[in-house]
Design a protein around this motif. Structure first.
Motif: not given
Ligand code: HCA
Ligand code: CU
Length: 384
Positions: A93, A95, A100, A104, A106, A111, A114
């Motif tokens: 994932y 970052v 982001l 995403f 988010k 994040a 999640q």
């Protein structure tokens, strides 16, 4: 102890047009296991039903190697991986702020929540499972985001943090090098009382993947990702054979790898991926241990060490000599000795002259062809 993770079946299949049928995947996994590769990343089960089935089959083969599945930071991916029976799940994932915000949509906190929920879920289902968390594009992400996500991932149960140079951005000896990055990461995690195992995943966009991976190892990375022929997205990742040869021959890391099986592995992959091994590829390329120019051959036939820093026997190969316009008398002698053909100086000179003129057409004379050339020279000597 350094462990090698082979990702031919996962990252390797991200090479455009490359797909291995299930039975070929099993054969590849078997051979990787026989060579002694410690971790086999078998695929990302949610991508297709066939991949799901293959990961399942490989995980249930009782290999010595740890079998891993790739997974997004989503419960459904983890569930499918667990159902396959793998011992290792790699969750990724990104970052980076851009990812982001733009993909995403988010904030970092959401994040991280999640990521940690998925890791906790996986660990709850199977406590002995090894979990790797990769902040994709680690090295270009804001450092504080990486520390926050990686730290929380470890606290949630991740055993391994992988540093991914997803775009082949790092360059040894510059301000952004893998040695400094991993040293800094380990220190920052250590300050939070965390000491996960560190893995390193290096892409080869600028041709530095192997050097970066070795730099990472010197800074304390204990798992190094590679693939056969370096297959992977764009310019791929670290080449497995080059990595193993360096670890065994130069860094002398404790290991049980049988590198003499590498030619067999590279034949298998190149055949079913449709990606030929470049002739001048280190370790596994056809020319990797072939001497050409007369000066080189003259010295190498007496002692290969004059023009070789790596013993070909270590990687299941032999020294060879090419016959073309660059050849000298010792090249021809070497070839005739291999064919167990007797000769005198006259024949040697005649053969060399023919070999040179064939070489000027841009090709080499193979040993099987040399036999016919010998017959020709005996029947038609140049000097009557
Ligand atoms: C990808 C990207 C990846 C992930 C590596 C990892 C990368 O294809 O998903 O999950 O450890 O290079 O960042 O291969
Ligand atoms: Cu990758």
């Amino acid at each position: 102890m350094i462990k090698v993770l082979d990702s031919t079946l996962r990252e390797g299949e991200q090479t455009p047009g490359v797909y291995f049928d299930g039975h070929i995947k099993l054969a590849i996994a078997d051979l990787l296991d026989e060579i002694g590769i410690e971790i086999i990343e078998a695929g990302h089960p949610i991508v297709t039903e066939d991949i799901h089935h293959a990961v399942h089959q490989i995980a249930r083969k009782n290999l010595k190697a740890i079998v891993a599945a790739h997974s997004r930071s989503l419960k459904q991916d983890v569930e499918l991986a667990l159902e396959c029976g793998v011992q290792f799940i790699g969750i990724f994932y990104s970052v980076t702020n851009e990812r982001l915000d733009q993909v995403f949509r988010k904030d970092l906190k959401t994040a991280v929540r999640q990521i940690t929920e998925v890791i906790r879920y996986a660990k709850d289902q199977k406590p002995e499972l090894l979990i790797r968390y990769t902040p994709e594009d680690t090295v270009r992400s804001p450092f504080e985001n990486v520390i926050e996500a990686a730290g929380a991932a470890v606290e949630a149960g991740a055993d391994i943090i992988s540093v991914a140079d997803t775009t082949g951005f790092m360059v040894p000896g510059t301000g952004h090098n893998m040695y400094d990055y991993i040293s800094r990461l380990k220190e920052a995690l250590d300050q939070r009382g965390l000491s996960p195992m560190i893995a390193v995943h290096c892409h080869n966009d600028r041709g530095f993947a192997l050097t970066n991976a070795l730099d990472g190892m010197r800074a304390g990375a204990e798992i190094i990702d590679a693939s056969v022929l370096g297959l992977g997205e764009r310019a791929g990742i670290v080449d497995l054979a080059q990595l193993l040869a360096a670890l065994k021959d130069i860094f002398r890391v404790p290991n049980e790898w049988d590198l003499t099986r590498l030619p067999e592995l590279y034949d298998l992959i190149s055949k079913y991926s449709g990606m030929p091994v470049p002739k001048n590829f280190p370790i596994t390329g056809e020319n990797a241990f072939t001497h050409c120019a007369g000066v080189h051959t003259h010295a190498a036939v007496q002692n290969p060490v004059h023009y070789q820093s790596l013993d070909p026997a270590l990687v299941g190969r032999e020294m060879d000599v090419a016959l073309d316009h660059m050849s000298g008398i010792s090249s021809v002698r070497w070839a005739l000795d291999r064919l167990q053909i007797e000769y005198d100086n006259e024949l040697l000179k005649d053969l060399l002259s023919h070999i040179k003129s064939i070489g000027l057409k841009g090709r080499t004379v193979h040993l099987s062809e040399l036999k016919h050339l010998v017959e020709w020279c005996i029947k038609h000597p140049l000097k009557q």
